[in-house]
Design an enzyme around this catalytic site. Structure first.
Site, PDB file in Angstrom:
ATOM      1  N   LEU A  15     -83.499  33.435  23.585  1.00 38.16           N
ATOM      2  CA  LEU A  15     -83.770  34.288  22.422  1.00 38.16           C
ATOM      3  C   LEU A  15     -85.013  33.848  21.655  1.00 38.16           C
ATOM      4  O   LEU A  15     -85.484  34.562  20.782  1.00 38.16           O
ATOM      5  CB  LEU A  15     -82.582  34.221  21.451  1.00 38.16           C
ATOM      6  CG  LEU A  15     -81.461  35.225  21.640  1.00 38.16           C
ATOM      7  CD1 LEU A  15     -80.377  34.960  20.614  1.00 38.16           C
ATOM      8  CD2 LEU A  15     -81.973  36.644  21.497  1.00 38.16           C
ATOM      9  N   ILE A  19     -88.963  28.649  19.403  1.00 34.45           N
ATOM     10  CA  ILE A  19     -90.124  29.174  18.678  1.00 34.45           C
ATOM     11  C   ILE A  19     -89.761  29.420  17.214  1.00 34.45           C
ATOM     12  O   ILE A  19     -90.564  29.178  16.308  1.00 34.45           O
ATOM     13  CB  ILE A  19     -90.644  30.473  19.340  1.00 34.45           C
ATOM     14  CG1 ILE A  19     -91.117  30.183  20.769  1.00 34.45           C
ATOM     15  CG2 ILE A  19     -91.771  31.089  18.521  1.00 34.45           C
ATOM     16  CD1 ILE A  19     -92.263  29.187  20.870  1.00 34.45           C
ATOM     17  N   GLU A 141     -82.654  22.025  16.997  1.00 33.03           N
ATOM     18  CA  GLU A 141     -82.261  23.175  17.815  1.00 33.03           C
ATOM     19  C   GLU A 141     -81.123  22.756  18.732  1.00 33.03           C
ATOM     20  O   GLU A 141     -81.217  21.741  19.422  1.00 33.03           O
ATOM     21  CB  GLU A 141     -83.445  23.667  18.655  1.00 33.03           C
ATOM     22  CG  GLU A 141     -83.077  24.823  19.574  1.00 33.03           C
ATOM     23  CD  GLU A 141     -84.090  25.085  20.676  1.00 33.03           C
ATOM     24  OE1 GLU A 141     -83.731  25.832  21.616  1.00 33.03           O
ATOM     25  OE2 GLU A 141     -85.212  24.545  20.626  1.00 33.03           O
ATOM     26  N   ILE A 149     -69.081  25.973  26.733  1.00 37.22           N
ATOM     27  CA  ILE A 149     -68.206  24.800  26.651  1.00 37.22           C
ATOM     28  C   ILE A 149     -69.008  23.509  26.491  1.00 37.22           C
ATOM     29  O   ILE A 149     -68.602  22.581  25.799  1.00 37.22           O
ATOM     30  CB  ILE A 149     -67.254  24.757  27.879  1.00 37.22           C
ATOM     31  CG1 ILE A 149     -66.121  23.758  27.635  1.00 37.22           C
ATOM     32  CG2 ILE A 149     -68.011  24.433  29.172  1.00 37.22           C
ATOM     33  CD1 ILE A 149     -64.985  23.885  28.634  1.00 37.22           C
ATOM     34  N   GLU A 150     -70.211  23.468  27.110  1.00 35.41           N
ATOM     35  CA  GLU A 150     -71.013  22.236  27.060  1.00 35.41           C
ATOM     36  C   GLU A 150     -71.506  21.924  25.648  1.00 35.41           C
ATOM     37  O   GLU A 150     -71.738  20.774  25.303  1.00 35.41           O
ATOM     38  CB  GLU A 150     -72.234  22.354  27.984  1.00 35.41           C
ATOM     39  CG  GLU A 150     -71.916  22.602  29.441  1.00 35.41           C
ATOM     40  CD  GLU A 150     -71.996  24.085  29.787  1.00 35.41           C
ATOM     41  OE1 GLU A 150     -71.732  24.923  28.890  1.00 35.41           O
ATOM     42  OE2 GLU A 150     -72.299  24.393  30.948  1.00 35.41           O
ATOM     43  N   THR A 189     -75.310  46.243  15.944  1.00 34.76           N
ATOM     44  CA  THR A 189     -75.089  44.951  15.269  1.00 34.76           C
ATOM     45  C   THR A 189     -73.848  44.226  15.775  1.00 34.76           C
ATOM     46  O   THR A 189     -73.639  43.060  15.440  1.00 34.76           O
ATOM     47  CB  THR A 189     -74.931  45.153  13.745  1.00 34.76           C
ATOM     48  OG1 THR A 189     -73.738  45.915  13.498  1.00 34.76           O
ATOM     49  CG2 THR A 189     -76.135  45.871  13.152  1.00 34.76           C
ATOM     50  N   PRO A 191     -72.856  42.814  18.651  1.00 32.75           N
ATOM     51  CA  PRO A 191     -73.001  41.492  19.285  1.00 32.75           C
ATOM     52  C   PRO A 191     -73.300  40.377  18.274  1.00 32.75           C
ATOM     53  O   PRO A 191     -72.794  39.263  18.410  1.00 32.75           O
ATOM     54  CB  PRO A 191     -74.175  41.692  20.254  1.00 32.75           C
ATOM     55  CG  PRO A 191     -74.184  43.151  20.553  1.00 32.75           C
ATOM     56  CD  PRO A 191     -73.764  43.811  19.274  1.00 32.75           C
ATOM     57  N   CYS A 382    -103.630  13.392  36.856  1.00 36.23           N
ATOM     58  CA  CYS A 382    -102.596  12.538  37.435  1.00 36.23           C
ATOM     59  C   CYS A 382    -102.702  12.530  38.966  1.00 36.23           C
ATOM     60  O   CYS A 382    -103.626  11.944  39.513  1.00 36.23           O
ATOM     61  CB  CYS A 382    -101.220  12.966  36.938  1.00 36.23           C
ATOM     62  SG  CYS A 382     -99.933  11.727  37.224  1.00 36.23           S
ATOM     63  N   ARG A 463     -96.378   6.544  38.497  1.00 36.85           N
ATOM     64  CA  ARG A 463     -95.876   5.282  39.031  1.00 36.85           C
ATOM     65  C   ARG A 463     -96.966   4.555  39.818  1.00 36.85           C
ATOM     66  O   ARG A 463     -97.082   3.343  39.751  1.00 36.85           O
ATOM     67  CB  ARG A 463     -94.654   5.570  39.922  1.00 36.85           C
ATOM     68  CG  ARG A 463     -93.967   4.336  40.482  1.00 36.85           C
ATOM     69  CD  ARG A 463     -92.718   4.696  41.275  1.00 36.85           C
ATOM     70  NE  ARG A 463     -91.663   5.232  40.437  1.00 36.85           N
ATOM     71  CZ  ARG A 463     -91.289   6.506  40.401  1.00 36.85           C
ATOM     72  NH1 ARG A 463     -91.912   7.402  41.146  1.00 36.85           N
ATOM     73  NH2 ARG A 463     -90.314   6.914  39.621  1.00 36.85           N
ATOM     74  N   HIS A 508    -102.196  12.425  31.210  1.00 38.95           N
ATOM     75  CA  HIS A 508    -101.889  13.852  31.039  1.00 38.95           C
ATOM     76  C   HIS A 508    -102.453  14.347  29.708  1.00 38.95           C
ATOM     77  O   HIS A 508    -101.741  14.368  28.699  1.00 38.95           O
ATOM     78  CB  HIS A 508    -100.373  14.079  31.079  1.00 38.95           C
ATOM     79  CG  HIS A 508     -99.779  13.981  32.443  1.00 38.95           C
ATOM     80  ND1 HIS A 508     -99.611  15.072  33.269  1.00 38.95           N
ATOM     81  CD2 HIS A 508     -99.329  12.905  33.146  1.00 38.95           C
ATOM     82  CE1 HIS A 508     -99.075  14.684  34.418  1.00 38.95           C
ATOM     83  NE2 HIS A 508     -98.899  13.365  34.370  1.00 38.95           N
ATOM     84  N   GLU A 510    -102.977  17.219  28.659  1.00 40.95           N
ATOM     85  CA  GLU A 510    -102.383  18.470  28.177  1.00 40.95           C
ATOM     86  C   GLU A 510    -101.342  18.250  27.089  1.00 40.95           C
ATOM     87  O   GLU A 510    -101.043  19.159  26.313  1.00 40.95           O
ATOM     88  CB  GLU A 510    -101.764  19.265  29.346  1.00 40.95           C
ATOM     89  CG  GLU A 510    -100.530  18.666  29.995  1.00 40.95           C
ATOM     90  CD  GLU A 510    -100.823  17.735  31.159  1.00 40.95           C
ATOM     91  OE1 GLU A 510     -99.930  17.553  32.010  1.00 40.95           O
ATOM     92  OE2 GLU A 510    -101.936  17.176  31.213  1.00 40.95           O
TER      93      GLU A 510
END
Length: 535
Positions: A15, A19, A141, A149-150, A189, A191, A382, A463, A508, A510
């Site tokens: 969703l 952000i 978040e 369940i998790e 609305t 949901p 890399c 590595r 890296h 970036e």
């Protein structure tokens, strides 16, 4: 006292919770508040470090070497802050720590349970995010969707934290979807109502609801959500689909989301809303003139999230030139010396990013050779740097069979190899060189021109290292080792001065790019690609 904001999601996944959280963080930071942000991931891996990029996308590395969720990249780029290891908490990390404590006898023989032991561990990591950064606000978040369940131990922990810290120090933001039913010609609305009902069943009453929608919401719809979800009308925030992610903070600000949060948590904001810099960025993004095509040659191109920060960094690098940087995705497993021209003849620059494993490495080497021999701007990251040295050894020095010992342990010329102290370590987890490390840049090099200084710090995740036994041979044939660790032992940057732009780095870059402050190598690479295009 540090205040805590929890961002949950309902109805469906993807969703845009991340952000939303990052946009809120940016708004609060621009009001003069010190903000940090955190992601709770309910999966049982300890971290994403050994997960397949096809499953998880890229692994984002923090300054202190934590391997984290790619959402942390969004957070850092949006809010313009550097996060730490407490910013990503997985269920695997939590359970692992609790089980280690149990084995040590820390619980004095007691029965170890989800409540209180797991929830207490989650709360401890939540508080550490604030303590380690001295933040005014911690935005967290919660991964997954309400009802999974998790996620239940995490939701229980954030329910408890309100009692622990007091209602005035905790706020809940719930993101939902307002689907448009084409046949009925209206948005529904229900949901959202059910999602909030599920959340309230777990003991959490949202203070603010952010509604993801395709079309503009009417006031009647907002009033209906407010009535059935028991929140103030002004606390129903519309988040409309946007052409650019950079529009989202402006959307939220227009509806006074930052004011609502500041008032609810009694925060001491130093400034009024300041979004001039953000508006300037959005104006640039919306008024790009022309495009630059970069060929990204990688093995995970079927899931573009595997290179998310690289693509974002390329986009950032185009903004100062008012150019849209378009990525041409090239699967390196399909590239060879015979067909490489067909894949790369229409690009303005070639980028070979990081990766692990032998598969598709020969395609990357073919692309590097094509860039070097045809003087096309080249940038390796890399593994891209490692293979650039391998390609040079093979085709300039004539070292047939030269390779990285990681990819071909029996190579007669191990151009890339393990450091001696790493050779006896067998586990994959926790053996990488991770996090921010210093690099010294040689005077008179392209790297010095790019950075305009001689000492830098960049984030690493690798590595294997360049094998110094071959340094002299490569140098005497035209390769310059322009960046090394301060002791000169580890190669960090290589370049070929004979070419107009050929540079590669072990780190890296970036991970440190920002939309309003492009990373220097990316910016120079895009500029070189623009010059190549205009030849």
């Amino acid at each position: 006292m540090t205040k805590f904001i929890f961002v949950t999601g309902g109805v469906v996944s993807s969703l845009g919770k991340g952000i939303t959280a990052a946009s809120l963080g940016r708004l609060l930071k621009d009001r003069g508040l010190k903000v940090t942000i955190q992601k709770f991931d309910p999966y049982l891996n300890v971290d994403p470090g050994t997960m397949s990029p096809y499953q998880h996308g890229e692994v984002f590395v923090t300054d202190d070497g934590a391997e984290t969720d790619l959402d942390l990249g969004h957070y850092e780029r949006f809010i313009d802050i550097n996060l730490n290891k407490y910013s990503n908490v997985t269920a695997g990390k939590v359970y692992s720590h609790v089980l280690k404590k149990e084995r040590r006898g820390d619980y004095l023989g007691g029965t170890v349970q989800v409540i209180p032991h797991i929830t207490n561990e989650i709360k401890e990591r939540l508080l550490l995010a604030g303590e380690s950064t001295n933040a005014d606000v911690v935005i967290t978040e919660i991964g997954g969707t309400t009802g999974d369940i998790e996620s239940l131990p995490f939701l229980e922990a954030i329910r408890q934290i309100r009692s622990d810290l007091g209602r005035e120090n905790v706020m809940y933001v719930h993101c939902t979807l307002l689907p448009y039913i084409k046949a009925a010609g209206e948005m529904k609305t229900k949901p959202t109502q059910h999602s909030v009902k599920e959340l309230r069943g777990l003991g959490i009453q949202p203070d603010l609801i952010v509604v993801r929608t395709e079309y503009e919401m009417t006031q009647d719809l907002k009033d209906k959500i407010a009535l059935f979800c028991d929140i103030k009308k002004e606390s129903v925030i519309e988040c409309r689909d946007a052409d650019s992610l950079y529009e989202i903070p402006l959307q939220l600000s227009k509806q006074n989301m930052d004011d609502i949060v500041i008032q609810r948590l009694q925060l001491n904001a130093k400034y009024e809303t300041q979004l001039d810099e953000w508006k300037h960025l959005l104006n640039t993004v919306n008024n790009l003139d022309g495009k630059i095509t970069i060929g990204l040659v990688g093995k995970y191109v079927s899931l573009q999230d595997a290179y998310l920060s690289v693509v974002e960094s390329l986009k950032h690098a185009g903004y100062p030139f008012k150019k849209d940087v378009v990525v041409k995705w090239i699967d390196s497993s399909e590239v060879n010396d015979d067909n490489v021209e067909a894949y790369l003849s229409d690009v303005d620059g070639i980028l070979v990013p990081g990766g692990f494993g032998f598969r598709a490495s020969e395609g990357k080497i073919a692309a590097i050779r094509y860039a070097r021999e045809n003087n096309i701007p080249f940038f390796g990251i890399c593994l891209g740097m490692q293979l650039a040295t391998v390609e040079f050894a093979r085709h300039v020095l004539g070292y047939e069979g030269a390779h990285s010992a990681e990819l071909d342990p029996s190579t007669p010329y191990p151009i890339i190899d393990l450091l001696p102290e790493q050779k006896d370590i067998e586990d994959l987890g926790g053996t990488l060189r991770l996090g921010l490390y210093p690099c010294h840049i040689k005077e008179g090099t392209l790297a010095e021109k790019i950075y305009n200084k001689n000492d830098i710090e960049e984030r690493h995740r690798h590595r294997y290292e360049f094998n110094n036994e071959f340094r002299e041979q490569l140098e005497s044939n035209g390769m310059v080792f322009s960046g090394t660790s301060p002791d000169g032992r580890l190669v960090e940057i290589i370049e070929i001065p004979k070419n107009d732009f050929f540079i590669a780095c072990q780190f890296h870059p970036e991970f440190l790019s920002r939309p309003n402050r492009p990373q220097p190598i990316f910016k120079s690479f895009v500029e070189a690609a623009l010059n190549y295009q205009q030849k």
